[in-house]
Scaffold this motif. Structure first.
Motif, PDB file in Angstrom:
ATOM      1  N   ALA A 148      28.190  43.761  27.067  1.00  0.00           N
ATOM      2  CA  ALA A 148      28.353  42.417  26.513  1.00  0.00           C
ATOM      3  C   ALA A 148      29.834  42.071  26.407  1.00  0.00           C
ATOM      4  O   ALA A 148      30.256  40.960  26.726  1.00  0.00           O
ATOM      5  CB  ALA A 148      27.690  42.339  25.136  1.00  0.00           C
ATOM      6  N   ARG A 149      30.645  43.046  26.002  1.00  0.00           N
ATOM      7  CA  ARG A 149      32.078  42.822  25.847  1.00  0.00           C
ATOM      8  C   ARG A 149      32.712  42.466  27.195  1.00  0.00           C
ATOM      9  O   ARG A 149      33.618  41.635  27.278  1.00  0.00           O
ATOM     10  CB  ARG A 149      32.736  44.076  25.265  1.00  0.00           C
ATOM     11  N   ALA A 150      32.201  43.124  28.266  1.00  0.00           N
ATOM     12  CA  ALA A 150      32.766  42.867  29.583  1.00  0.00           C
ATOM     13  C   ALA A 150      32.294  41.534  30.148  1.00  0.00           C
ATOM     14  O   ALA A 150      33.002  40.888  30.913  1.00  0.00           O
ATOM     15  CB  ALA A 150      32.397  44.006  30.532  1.00  0.00           C
ATOM     16  N   LEU A 151      31.083  41.129  29.802  1.00  0.00           N
ATOM     17  CA  LEU A 151      30.505  39.944  30.431  1.00  0.00           C
ATOM     18  C   LEU A 151      30.780  38.652  29.669  1.00  0.00           C
ATOM     19  O   LEU A 151      30.662  37.561  30.225  1.00  0.00           O
ATOM     20  CB  LEU A 151      28.989  40.121  30.586  1.00  0.00           C
ATOM     21  N   VAL A 152      31.140  38.764  28.384  1.00  0.00           N
ATOM     22  CA  VAL A 152      31.231  37.577  27.541  1.00  0.00           C
ATOM     23  C   VAL A 152      32.280  36.598  28.054  1.00  0.00           C
ATOM     24  O   VAL A 152      32.163  35.389  27.862  1.00  0.00           O
ATOM     25  CB  VAL A 152      31.494  37.986  26.074  1.00  0.00           C
ATOM     26  N   THR A 153      33.290  37.104  28.737  1.00  0.00           N
ATOM     27  CA  THR A 153      34.343  36.200  29.209  1.00  0.00           C
ATOM     28  C   THR A 153      33.988  35.585  30.562  1.00  0.00           C
ATOM     29  O   THR A 153      34.813  34.921  31.174  1.00  0.00           O
ATOM     30  CB  THR A 153      35.678  36.948  29.343  1.00  0.00           C
ATOM     31  N   GLU A 154      32.756  35.804  31.024  1.00  0.00           N
ATOM     32  CA  GLU A 154      32.297  35.290  32.308  1.00  0.00           C
ATOM     33  C   GLU A 154      33.282  35.620  33.424  1.00  0.00           C
ATOM     34  O   GLU A 154      33.857  34.734  34.061  1.00  0.00           O
ATOM     35  CB  GLU A 154      32.076  33.782  32.218  1.00  0.00           C
ATOM     36  N   PRO A 155      33.481  36.910  33.658  1.00  0.00           N
ATOM     37  CA  PRO A 155      34.451  37.309  34.670  1.00  0.00           C
ATOM     38  C   PRO A 155      33.930  37.019  36.081  1.00  0.00           C
ATOM     39  O   PRO A 155      32.729  36.817  36.273  1.00  0.00           O
ATOM     40  CB  PRO A 155      34.581  38.813  34.442  1.00  0.00           C
ATOM     41  N   ARG A 156      34.836  37.028  37.030  1.00  0.00           N
ATOM     42  CA  ARG A 156      34.435  36.861  38.428  1.00  0.00           C
ATOM     43  C   ARG A 156      34.198  38.227  39.057  1.00  0.00           C
ATOM     44  O   ARG A 156      33.609  38.332  40.125  1.00  0.00           O
ATOM     45  CB  ARG A 156      35.524  36.118  39.218  1.00  0.00           C
ATOM     46  N   LEU A 157      34.730  39.251  38.405  1.00  0.00           N
ATOM     47  CA  LEU A 157      34.588  40.605  38.952  1.00  0.00           C
ATOM     48  C   LEU A 157      34.220  41.532  37.800  1.00  0.00           C
ATOM     49  O   LEU A 157      34.913  41.574  36.773  1.00  0.00           O
ATOM     50  CB  LEU A 157      35.925  41.057  39.572  1.00  0.00           C
ATOM     51  N   LEU A 158      33.108  42.232  37.974  1.00  0.00           N
ATOM     52  CA  LEU A 158      32.675  43.167  36.942  1.00  0.00           C
ATOM     53  C   LEU A 158      32.830  44.577  37.485  1.00  0.00           C
ATOM     54  O   LEU A 158      32.337  44.892  38.575  1.00  0.00           O
ATOM     55  CB  LEU A 158      31.211  42.899  36.570  1.00  0.00           C
ATOM     56  N   LEU A 159      33.548  45.401  36.729  1.00  0.00           N
ATOM     57  CA  LEU A 159      33.797  46.774  37.168  1.00  0.00           C
ATOM     58  C   LEU A 159      33.082  47.718  36.210  1.00  0.00           C
ATOM     59  O   LEU A 159      33.292  47.658  34.995  1.00  0.00           O
ATOM     60  CB  LEU A 159      35.302  47.054  37.167  1.00  0.00           C
ATOM     61  N   LEU A 160      32.236  48.567  36.754  1.00  0.00           N
ATOM     62  CA  LEU A 160      31.489  49.507  35.916  1.00  0.00           C
ATOM     63  C   LEU A 160      31.852  50.926  36.335  1.00  0.00           C
ATOM     64  O   LEU A 160      31.625  51.325  37.469  1.00  0.00           O
ATOM     65  CB  LEU A 160      29.978  49.298  36.090  1.00  0.00           C
ATOM     66  N   ASP A 161      32.436  51.668  35.392  1.00  0.00           N
ATOM     67  CA  ASP A 161      32.832  53.048  35.702  1.00  0.00           C
ATOM     68  C   ASP A 161      31.807  53.997  35.088  1.00  0.00           C
ATOM     69  O   ASP A 161      31.782  54.184  33.875  1.00  0.00           O
ATOM     70  CB  ASP A 161      34.232  53.321  35.134  1.00  0.00           C
ATOM     71  N   GLU A 162      30.973  54.584  35.934  1.00  0.00           N
ATOM     72  CA  GLU A 162      29.946  55.512  35.468  1.00  0.00           C
ATOM     73  C   GLU A 162      29.236  54.955  34.234  1.00  0.00           C
ATOM     74  O   GLU A 162      29.242  55.585  33.172  1.00  0.00           O
ATOM     75  CB  GLU A 162      30.574  56.878  35.108  1.00  0.00           C
ATOM     76  N   PRO A 163      28.637  53.794  34.334  1.00  0.00           N
ATOM     77  CA  PRO A 163      28.176  53.125  33.110  1.00  0.00           C
ATOM     78  C   PRO A 163      27.053  53.859  32.395  1.00  0.00           C
ATOM     79  O   PRO A 163      26.796  53.598  31.227  1.00  0.00           O
ATOM     80  CB  PRO A 163      27.688  51.767  33.626  1.00  0.00           C
TER      81      PRO A 163
END
Lengths: 352, 254, 278
Positions: A148-163
């Motif tokens: 949620a913290r990563a997506l809340v800013t509506e990014p154009r690029l989402l990076l997931l490190d070993e989520p």
């Protein structure tokens, strides 16, 4: 051009990463590879936490890192969200404050930021833990707060490190399907780093396998799973992989021995076959349809879901999946002499 | 382990116990009622608090530079930071006079251009205390910064936080226990400061006479009063430190 | 002078660690040093009946006597080969506290009779009666060039000038208070220093326009300070008393040292430093 267009070049003493990576908006690309292959470095370079030494990172046509032209946009100025392996939720802030941190940092007013955060927490099903500190969250909850913290800013690029790496098996199952749903709803580009093939298969539209800083295989998950190109990928997807020279339906293997296949081919080939296609016998089979028979010693046995995966030291070495009952019946133990058989029709042959 | 540990504790505590044993407790209320005692106690607390504030204001950024920057010659800077620790405080006071005194390297300009003269002022007390106390803060905060997980800074950056925002919203709260410990040490050092203070700031009631100076002077004529004043200083510092530590540390989970 | 330096002089060619250790013993017992392996004749507390001067004599002296007593110590050692003078300088009252706490001291020279009486008691008898060997008087000390244009005691009442005095708790402060009372003036000090040397330092550095110190301090301050005499200084002439302590570990040498201080040689040294020995 929209989406991610990158050639990630990072040079360090004793290590070179050179990774071409293109992904469209809405697409989920998984970077798969063994430890030390450079997956996390690639992700950090995309995030702007590690500067490129060569190559280029472009997002929606905007250059973010281009050492040749002296362009470098700092991480805080890139429209991205990142989920770290152990989430790195700020321990002194509540879940809500953690999620509101991004909007606040990007200039949203306090109340509005908290409102956005609250709605995102609800979206990941965590409205009730808004005021909890990270230390009070379960692993699965922490993962979802991080998302949620990563997506809340509506990014154009989402990076997931070993989520999902930090989760236990059961939680992982649930969180994985949730994550899949959120990724499906996400409009931007996602790059996911994992060493778990299942995560990659379930979550990604496309796999990029890197070993030693280079791409060894890329493609749709089913393609990669069906026709692995390296030992590492084969092991990941649970296939036996051998390399050899084909003459019609006969393949002379690199390590010695011959394999009979059903589809004729010529030249350098890879042959893949599933461990479930390999049968084991205590005595040399005299009759039957399998065209391939090897003799060898069992050098390892592993419980694998509901089967036992038996590793046979033969020419070529093979993995065979057998039932627990068969293990008992045949009295299979490490060191035992066995014969492995494989029907030619169970093999996949493709050019090397 | 236990025996040397107990010996260590005894070594630290027994001198204080001796003071307490010899304290004429009946004289305590009388001493505490003396206006000049209250005055110097108040001056001590105010100047130690201000000195601690200066230590925080200047010491935390310095610690950050030492812990996080790629600055060349950091080792030398770190060694320089500890100089006030090894300098005898009286020498520190002389050094401050030579720098900030009326004829000091900088002080002469302060005096000539702005009419500011630091020696013999309460400001000088604060400066002298901050000078001797700051190394404690810097060392403590630098240690905390080194031990802190720098990837939190990365996480903040990916969330769009500038370096400054990251520093005061993420890094600083994460090292709060270290900052609190450093501030407590600095405060304690400032409160007990004698040599640099009397040398640089002098000794005048209500302006520069802090408790340690009062204790020293009382020792000249009235050793009993000196012991009582020492106990007062001791009790006050223990109380303040216990309260501050409790409050600061409780603000941070775990 | 470091205690172990003295001991090393008495025990030549001993390794440093050993001499340091003996130095420690010296601190614990002044007589211990004289008993150590050295060229001088052995002298113990019990040997005080002999008139032969030897061993170590431990002298506690007021800080204002640092220069003169160091010189006299050397003179004493030269006059009595095989003896060592161990000198400790500090504020008289701090020394008095140390003596009362049991420090093994032969001779005590204080900067005031009051401080001396803390050690000797109100009515000392016999050998324990202190004698005044030098007198000192206050002078106004100003930095070289006299930037504050100070001419007399009345200038020390001006708030515009920076003034350093000794704290009234220490002898030089008490003396200062007396002269102001005698002059009918109220001083306007900016700082009340813990000892006279601290006042002198502030004057030397130019941090104050004037300070009240002893005449001896003005002389010790050299070119950096100027002294200004004032008539009211006679109201607070300080007397430096000296005594051989009743518990002196080495009374013979102690008597000899006091005799040296009071001799013509001693008076020459003292008056050169600004003391009044008349």
């Amino acid at each position: 051009m929209t989406g991610l267009h990158a050639r990630v070049g990072v040079e360090r003493p004793g290590f070179t990463l050179d990774l071409p990576l293109d992904a469209a908006p809405g697409e989920v690309v998984a970077l798969l590879g063994p430890n030390g292959a450079g997956k996390t470095t690639a992700l950090r370079a995309l995030a702007g936490l590690v500067p490129l030494t060569s190559g280029l990172v472009e997002l929606d046509g905007v250059p973010l890192d281009d050492p040749a032209r002296d362009v470098f946009v700092r991480a805080e100025d890139r429209p991205l969200g990142m989920v770290f392996q152990d989430y790195l939720l700020f321990p002194h802030l509540t879940a809500l404050e953690n999620v509101a941190f991004g909007p606040r940092a990007r200039g949203t007013a306090r109340t509005a930021a908290r409102e956005q955060a609250r709605s995102w927490l609800a979206r990941v099903g965590l409205a009730e833990v808004a005021s909890a500190h990270p230390s009070a969250l379960s692993g699965g909850q922490a993962q979802r707060v991080a998302l949620a913290r990563a997506l809340v800013t509506e990014p154009r690029l989402l990076l997931l490190d070993e989520p999902l790496a930090a989760l236990d098996a059961v939680t992982r199952l649930v969180v994985r399907s949730d994550l899949r749903r959120h990724l499906a709803e996400f409009a931007g580009t996602t790059v996911l780093v994992t060493h778990d093939p299942v995560d990659a298969m379930v979550l990604a539209d496309r796999l990029v396998v890197i070993e030693d800083g280079r791409v060894v295989q890329a493609g749709a998950p089913t393609e990669v799973a069906r026709a692995p190109r390296t030992e590492y990928v084969a092991r990941l997807v649970g296939l036996n992989l051998v390399r050899g020279t084909a003459q019609g339906t006969t393949v002379r293997l690199v390590g010695g021995g011959v394999l009979h296949v059903s589809e004729p081919a010529e030249g350098e080939v890879l042959v893949a076959f599933a461990p479930t296609a390999v049968a084991l016998h205590r005595d040399r089979p005299t009759a039957g349809s399998p065209r391939n028979t090897w003799e060898g010693r069992i050098d390892g046995m592993d419980q694998h879901a509901d089967v036992i995966r038996v590793s046979v030291d033969s020419q070529p070495p093979v993995l065979a999946d057998v039932t627990t009952a068969a293990v008992a019946d045949l009295d299979l133990t490490p060191g035992a002499r066995v014969f492995a058989t494989l029907k030619a029709t169970e093999t996949q042959v493709y050019p090397a | 382990m236990m025996v040397p540990a107990l010996l260590g504790l005894a070594f630290l505590v027994l001198p204080v116990v001796a003071v307490l044993l010899r304290t004429p407790w009946s004289a305590l209320p009388h001493q505490l009622a003396r206006p000049e005692v209250l005055e110097s106690l108040r001056l001590s607390l105010v100047s130690a608090v201000l000195a601690t504030a200066i230590c925080l204001l200047l010491g935390v950024p310095l610690a950050w530079v030492l812990a996080r920057s790629e600055l060349r010659g950091r080792g030398l800077v770190r060694a320089l930071v500890t100089v006030p620790l090894v300098l005898p405080p009286v020498v520190g006071g002389v050094a401050l006079l030579l720098l900030l005194g009326r004829r000091g390297v900088l002080g002469q300009y302060l005096d000539a251009w702005f009419g500011i003269s630091l020696p013999f002022s309460t400001a000088a007390v604060v400066i002298a205390e901050a000078f001797v106390a700051m190394p404690f803060l810097v060392i403590s905060v630098e240690g905390a910064l080194r031990a802190a997980d720098r990837r939190y800074d990365d996480a903040a950056a990916t969330l769009g936080a500038s370096r400054w925002l990251t520093f005061h919203r993420v890094t600083l709260p994460l090292v709060a226990p270290g900052v609190a410990a450093g501030a407590a040490l600095s405060f304690a050092r400032a409160l007990g400061e004698f040599g640099a203070t009397i040398t640089f700031a002098g000794n005048f009631p209500g302006v520069t006479r802090t408790m340690p100076l009062s204790v020293y002077l009382a020792l000249e004529t009235d050793p009993e009063a000196a012991i009582v004043l020492s106990v007062v200083l001791l009790v006050v510092s223990v109380l303040v430190l216990a309260t501050l530590r409790g409050r600061w540390l409780s603000g941070v989970p775990r | 002078m470091q205690p172990h330096d003295v001991c090393r002089a008495r025990t030549p060619r001993r390794v440093t660690i050993a001499s340091a250790a003996i130095g420690l013993v010296c601190v614990l017992s002044a007589a211990g040093c004289a008993d150590g392996p050295g060229p001088g004749p052995a002298s113990s507390p019990g040997a005080s009946g002999s008139s032969h001067v030897g061993g170590t004599v431990t002298v506690f002296a007021a800080a204002s006597l640092t220069g003169t007593f160091t010189a006299l110590g050397h003179a004493f050692e030269a006059a009595h080969p095989g003896t060592a003078v161990r000198l400790s300088f500090a504020g008289s009252s701090a020394l008095a506290q140390q003596i009362l706490a049991g420090a093994p001291v032969d001779v005590f020279a204080a900067a005031s009779p009051e401080t001396m009486s803390q050690v000797t008691g109100a009515a000392p008898t016999g050998r324990a009666v202190p004698v005044v060997f030098a007198r000192n008087r206050l002078e106004i000390a100003v930095p070289a060039g006299n930037p504050g244009h100070v001419t007399g005691l009345v200038d020390l009442t001006k708030p515009a000038l920076r003034i350093a005095l000794c704290a009234p708790q220490v002898p030089c402060g008490a003396a200062a208070a007396s002269v102001f009372v005698a002059a009918g003036l109220t001083p306007a000090p900016d700082t009340l220093e813990q000892d006279v040397k601290a006042v002198l330092t502030k004057v030397e550095l130019g941090e104050v326009d004037a300070g009240l110190v002893y005449r001896t301090d003005v002389i010790a301050g050299g070119d950096a300070v100027q002294g200004i005499d004032f008539p009211q200084s006679s109201a607070a002439v300080t007397e430096d008393p000296i005594v051989v302590l009743p518990d002196a570990p080495n009374p013979t040498a102690a008597e000899a040292f006091v005799a040296l201080v009071r001799s013509a040689q001693g008076r020459t040294v003292l008056s050169a430093a600004g003391f009044d020995v008349g």
